[in-house]
Write a protein that holds these residues in place. Structure first.
Motif, PDB file in Angstrom:
ATOM      1  N   ALA A 107      -4.990 -12.560   0.450  1.00 40.85           N
ATOM      2  CA  ALA A 107      -4.381 -12.786  -0.859  1.00 40.85           C
ATOM      3  C   ALA A 107      -5.287 -13.633  -1.751  1.00 40.85           C
ATOM      4  CB  ALA A 107      -3.015 -13.463  -0.692  1.00 40.85           C
ATOM      5  N   VAL A 108      -5.827 -14.711  -1.186  1.00 42.55           N
ATOM      6  CA  VAL A 108      -6.726 -15.583  -1.951  1.00 42.55           C
ATOM      7  C   VAL A 108      -7.962 -14.809  -2.399  1.00 42.55           C
ATOM      8  CG1 VAL A 108      -8.279 -17.553  -1.750  1.00 42.55           C
ATOM      9  CG2 VAL A 108      -5.931 -17.726  -0.914  1.00 42.55           C
ATOM     10  N   SER A 109      -8.515 -14.001  -1.517  1.00 44.25           N
ATOM     11  CA  SER A 109      -9.722 -13.232  -1.852  1.00 44.25           C
ATOM     12  C   SER A 109      -9.442 -12.244  -2.976  1.00 44.25           C
ATOM     13  CB  SER A 109     -10.223 -12.488  -0.614  1.00 44.25           C
ATOM     14  OG  SER A 109     -10.558 -13.395   0.413  1.00 44.25           O
ATOM     15  N   CYS A 110      -8.269 -11.620  -2.946  1.00 45.21           N
ATOM     16  CA  CYS A 110      -7.916 -10.685  -4.017  1.00 45.21           C
ATOM     17  C   CYS A 110      -7.836 -11.386  -5.369  1.00 45.21           C
ATOM     18  CB  CYS A 110      -6.585 -10.003  -3.689  1.00 45.21           C
ATOM     19  SG  CYS A 110      -6.681  -8.827  -2.314  1.00 45.21           S
ATOM     20  N   VAL A 111      -7.237 -12.563  -5.372  1.00 38.78           N
ATOM     21  CA  VAL A 111      -7.146 -13.325  -6.627  1.00 38.78           C
ATOM     22  C   VAL A 111      -8.535 -13.738  -7.111  1.00 38.78           C
ATOM     23  CG1 VAL A 111      -6.240 -15.431  -7.686  1.00 38.78           C
ATOM     24  CG2 VAL A 111      -4.829 -14.143  -6.091  1.00 38.78           C
ATOM     25  N   MET A 112      -9.451 -13.977  -6.191  1.00 35.83           N
ATOM     26  CA  MET A 112     -10.801 -14.415  -6.549  1.00 35.83           C
ATOM     27  C   MET A 112     -11.612 -13.322  -7.237  1.00 35.83           C
ATOM     28  SD  MET A 112     -11.845 -16.627  -3.154  1.00 35.83           S
ATOM     29  CE  MET A 112     -13.587 -16.509  -3.536  1.00 35.83           C
ATOM     30  N   VAL A 113     -11.457 -12.065  -6.788  1.00 37.43           N
ATOM     31  CA  VAL A 113     -12.393 -11.030  -7.247  1.00 37.43           C
ATOM     32  C   VAL A 113     -11.750  -9.883  -8.018  1.00 37.43           C
ATOM     33  CG1 VAL A 113     -13.984 -11.524  -5.363  1.00 37.43           C
ATOM     34  CG2 VAL A 113     -12.234  -9.760  -5.053  1.00 37.43           C
ATOM     35  N   LEU A 114     -10.439  -9.750  -7.992  1.00 35.36           N
ATOM     36  CA  LEU A 114      -9.801  -8.639  -8.683  1.00 35.36           C
ATOM     37  C   LEU A 114      -9.320  -9.056 -10.071  1.00 35.36           C
ATOM     38  CD1 LEU A 114      -7.627  -7.024  -5.845  1.00 35.36           C
ATOM     39  CD2 LEU A 114      -9.845  -6.243  -6.729  1.00 35.36           C
ATOM     40  N   PRO A 115      -9.195  -8.102 -11.002  1.00 31.23           N
ATOM     41  CA  PRO A 115      -8.581  -8.416 -12.296  1.00 31.23           C
ATOM     42  C   PRO A 115      -7.152  -8.904 -12.101  1.00 31.23           C
ATOM     43  CG  PRO A 115      -9.704  -6.276 -12.363  1.00 31.23           C
ATOM     44  CD  PRO A 115      -9.685  -6.708 -10.915  1.00 31.23           C
ATOM     45  N   GLY A 116      -6.624  -9.594 -13.090  1.00 32.11           N
ATOM     46  CA  GLY A 116      -5.334 -10.263 -12.976  1.00 32.11           C
ATOM     47  C   GLY A 116      -4.198  -9.384 -12.496  1.00 32.11           C
ATOM     48  N   ARG A 117      -4.006  -8.217 -13.136  1.00 35.62           N
ATOM     49  CA  ARG A 117      -2.868  -7.364 -12.782  1.00 35.62           C
ATOM     50  C   ARG A 117      -3.021  -6.783 -11.381  1.00 35.62           C
ATOM     51  NH1 ARG A 117      -1.582  -3.950 -18.375  1.00 35.62           N
ATOM     52  NH2 ARG A 117      -1.045  -5.782 -19.662  1.00 35.62           N
ATOM     53  N   ALA A 118      -4.248  -6.377 -11.045  1.00 31.12           N
ATOM     54  CA  ALA A 118      -4.472  -5.815  -9.701  1.00 31.12           C
ATOM     55  C   ALA A 118      -4.236  -6.879  -8.636  1.00 31.12           C
ATOM     56  CB  ALA A 118      -5.905  -5.275  -9.607  1.00 31.12           C
ATOM     57  N   ALA A 119      -4.708  -8.099  -8.887  1.00 27.76           N
ATOM     58  CA  ALA A 119      -4.497  -9.184  -7.922  1.00 27.76           C
ATOM     59  C   ALA A 119      -3.012  -9.485  -7.776  1.00 27.76           C
ATOM     60  CB  ALA A 119      -5.251 -10.436  -8.385  1.00 27.76           C
ATOM     61  N   LEU A 120      -2.268  -9.493  -8.890  1.00 29.71           N
ATOM     62  CA  LEU A 120      -0.830  -9.750  -8.839  1.00 29.71           C
ATOM     63  C   LEU A 120      -0.117  -8.684  -8.014  1.00 29.71           C
ATOM     64  CD1 LEU A 120       1.678 -11.315  -9.751  1.00 29.71           C
ATOM     65  CD2 LEU A 120       1.703  -9.891 -11.825  1.00 29.71           C
ATOM     66  N   ALA A 121      -0.505  -7.428  -8.205  1.00 26.78           N
ATOM     67  CA  ALA A 121       0.128  -6.341  -7.455  1.00 26.78           C
ATOM     68  C   ALA A 121      -0.112  -6.494  -5.945  1.00 26.78           C
ATOM     69  CB  ALA A 121      -0.400  -4.990  -7.944  1.00 26.78           C
ATOM     70  N   VAL A 122      -1.331  -6.858  -5.583  1.00 26.94           N
ATOM     71  CA  VAL A 122      -1.641  -7.027  -4.159  1.00 26.94           C
ATOM     72  C   VAL A 122      -0.863  -8.199  -3.575  1.00 26.94           C
ATOM     73  CG1 VAL A 122      -3.466  -7.596  -2.517  1.00 26.94           C
ATOM     74  CG2 VAL A 122      -3.925  -5.993  -4.372  1.00 26.94           C
ATOM     75  N   VAL A 123      -0.790  -9.311  -4.315  1.00 32.01           N
ATOM     76  CA  VAL A 123      -0.077 -10.490  -3.822  1.00 32.01           C
ATOM     77  C   VAL A 123       1.405 -10.175  -3.635  1.00 32.01           C
ATOM     78  CG1 VAL A 123       0.664 -12.832  -4.413  1.00 32.01           C
ATOM     79  CG2 VAL A 123      -1.718 -12.140  -4.765  1.00 32.01           C
ATOM     80  N   VAL A 124       2.010  -9.476  -4.594  1.00 25.48           N
ATOM     81  CA  VAL A 124       3.431  -9.098  -4.470  1.00 25.48           C
ATOM     82  C   VAL A 124       3.635  -8.215  -3.246  1.00 25.48           C
ATOM     83  CG1 VAL A 124       5.300  -7.781  -5.538  1.00 25.48           C
ATOM     84  CG2 VAL A 124       3.927  -9.360  -6.918  1.00 25.48           C
ATOM     85  N   ALA A 125       2.717  -7.272  -3.043  1.00 28.72           N
ATOM     86  CA  ALA A 125       2.831  -6.389  -1.883  1.00 28.72           C
ATOM     87  C   ALA A 125       2.723  -7.175  -0.584  1.00 28.72           C
ATOM     88  CB  ALA A 125       1.742  -5.312  -1.950  1.00 28.72           C
ATOM     89  N   LEU A 126       1.831  -8.147  -0.536  1.00 27.01           N
ATOM     90  CA  LEU A 126       1.683  -8.959   0.675  1.00 27.01           C
ATOM     91  C   LEU A 126       2.917  -9.822   0.928  1.00 27.01           C
ATOM     92  CD1 LEU A 126      -2.060 -10.070   0.358  1.00 27.01           C
ATOM     93  CD2 LEU A 126      -1.080  -8.369   1.920  1.00 27.01           C
ATOM     94  N   VAL A 127       3.501 -10.369  -0.146  1.00 27.07           N
ATOM     95  CA  VAL A 127       4.716 -11.177   0.014  1.00 27.07           C
ATOM     96  C   VAL A 127       5.854 -10.318   0.547  1.00 27.07           C
ATOM     97  CG1 VAL A 127       6.497 -12.477  -1.222  1.00 27.07           C
ATOM     98  CG2 VAL A 127       4.076 -12.881  -1.717  1.00 27.07           C
ATOM     99  N   VAL A 128       6.026  -9.136  -0.038  1.00 29.06           N
ATOM    100  CA  VAL A 128       7.090  -8.223   0.428  1.00 29.06           C
ATOM    101  C   VAL A 128       6.839  -7.824   1.873  1.00 29.06           C
ATOM    102  CG1 VAL A 128       8.133  -5.954   0.101  1.00 29.06           C
ATOM    103  CG2 VAL A 128       7.596  -7.387  -1.889  1.00 29.06           C
TER     104      VAL A 128
END
Length: 364
Positions: A107-128
């Motif tokens: 999750a942290v890595s996605c926030v570091m390198v992905l654009p905002g919306r893409a990182a948010l989508a990945v984080v939400v998916a990981l939380v779910v």
């Protein structure tokens, strides 16, 4: 940036980042406890490889930001995120619940390198996904994991926002520096043209005239050649002063500066087209005369027009202002001008006009 050399804090950055690998201790201990099994060996190797991949991603992302790259390319992001995802799956498959620790790092890595919306989508998916794992037998509630994913993602997102703004400021500073350099180049080119343009034209004309006079009037040809030598030496001196940064001590440079200053003050400028007729030994003195006179016109005269008159023996700056007269106590500029004039046997004469004021330096 003026200096790209890494600071001590820059060099210690990877060390501070590696501290967060502490949370991989649990999967490492789990793998060590089952080292006599295949899953323990595979889990240990996967965890160590995961830590190495994460640090490589962090160092590369940090290097990109030093090069003012905020969001890496999709190819770069995929090349580093894919191994992390695969290694996390291997850790979960071999180490069970302890392997889920890798999800936070993903999750942290996605926030570091992905654009905002893409990182948010990945984080939400990981939380779910973390919450859904609560239904897995013997794993218990994964609310803590979901919270860890959200908290770490928000923290890194805030840090990235600050870094993005810093990058924007750095880009603006670099652009301003670039524009300043370009403006200085343009100014120097313009001033160099003003300093040399007329002088080189006169030198060319005099050289052609001297060549024609060699057979017709040798005496006059020698006079023209002597004048040609003087003009070329003066032009060379002016260029040297300009290049050395002493443009304010050359007469052509002061005329250029006076023209710009008077235009900025909305005062009509009547200036000579050249200073070729001024002898070499008087050029610096007359440059100071032009500077002092024009400065006083701009500051004190309230004039609508300023005229500079140059002759081989004198320099005069006069204006059509209300008429100041000479102050009872001369300013430091006028005092310094008198001292310079006295050093070459010249005198400073100030007098009121009707209307206006005149500052004249003359050598008899």
């Amino acid at each position: 940036m003026d200096d790209d050399r890494p600071t001590r804090l820059d060099r210690l950055g990877p060390f501070f980042a590696s501290i967060w690998l502490f949370f991989l201790l649990n999967p490492l201990l789990e793998a060590w406890a089952h080292l006599d099994e295949v899953r323990g060996v595979v889990g240990l190797v996967a965890t160590v490889a995961f830590a190495a991949s994460y640090m490589t991603l962090w160092i590369r992302a940090r290097a990109d930001r030093r090069r003012l790259i905020d969001t890496p390319s999709v190819r770069f992001a995929a090349s580093y995120l894919s191994p992390l995802v695969v290694l996390t799956a291997v850790m979960v498959a071999t180490l069970g619940e302890q392997g889920l620790t890798g999800v936070v790092y993903v999750a942290v890595s996605c926030v570091m390198v992905l654009p905002g919306r893409a990182a948010l989508a990945v984080v939400v998916a990981l939380v779910v996904g973390a919450l859904a794992l609560s239904a897995v037998e013997d794993w218990g509630s994964q609310v803590g994991l979901a919270f860890a994913v959200m908290a770490s993602s928000v923290a890194i997102s805030g840090m990235r926002t600050v870094m993005r703004r810093n990058l924007e400021l750095l880009r603006i500073e670099q652009e301003n520096a670039h524009l300043a350099v370009e403006n200085e180049r343009t100014r120097f080119a313009r001033d160099l043209h003003d300093i040399l343009g007329h002088s080189l034209t006169v030198i060319t004309v005099k050289a052609e005239l001297a060549q024609r006079l060699l057979d017709i009037d040798p005496a006059r040809a020698r006079t023209e050649l002597a004048d040609l030598e003087r003009l070329s030496r003066d032009a060379l001196s002016d260029v040297r002063h300009a290049v050395a940064g002493y443009r304010d001590l050359t007469l052509p440079g002061e005329l250029t500066r006076a023209r710009n200053a008077l235009a900025a003050a909305e005062i009509e400028a009547r200036l000579p087209g050249s200073a070729d007729e001024v002898p070499t030994e008087l050029r610096e003195l007359f440059a100071w005369t032009v500077r002092e006179g024009v400065t006083n016109v701009i500051r004190h005269s309230g004039a609508g027009c300023c005229e500079v008159v140059l002759t081989p023996t004198s320099a005069e700056v006069r204006d059509d202002g209300p008429g100041r007269g000479e102050a009872g106590v001369p300013g430091s500029g006028l005092t310094g001008l008198r001292e310079r004039a006295a050093a070459v046997g010249a005198t400073v004469v100030t007098r009121p006009l009707d209307p206006g004021f005149s500052l004249r330096v003359v050598r008899a």
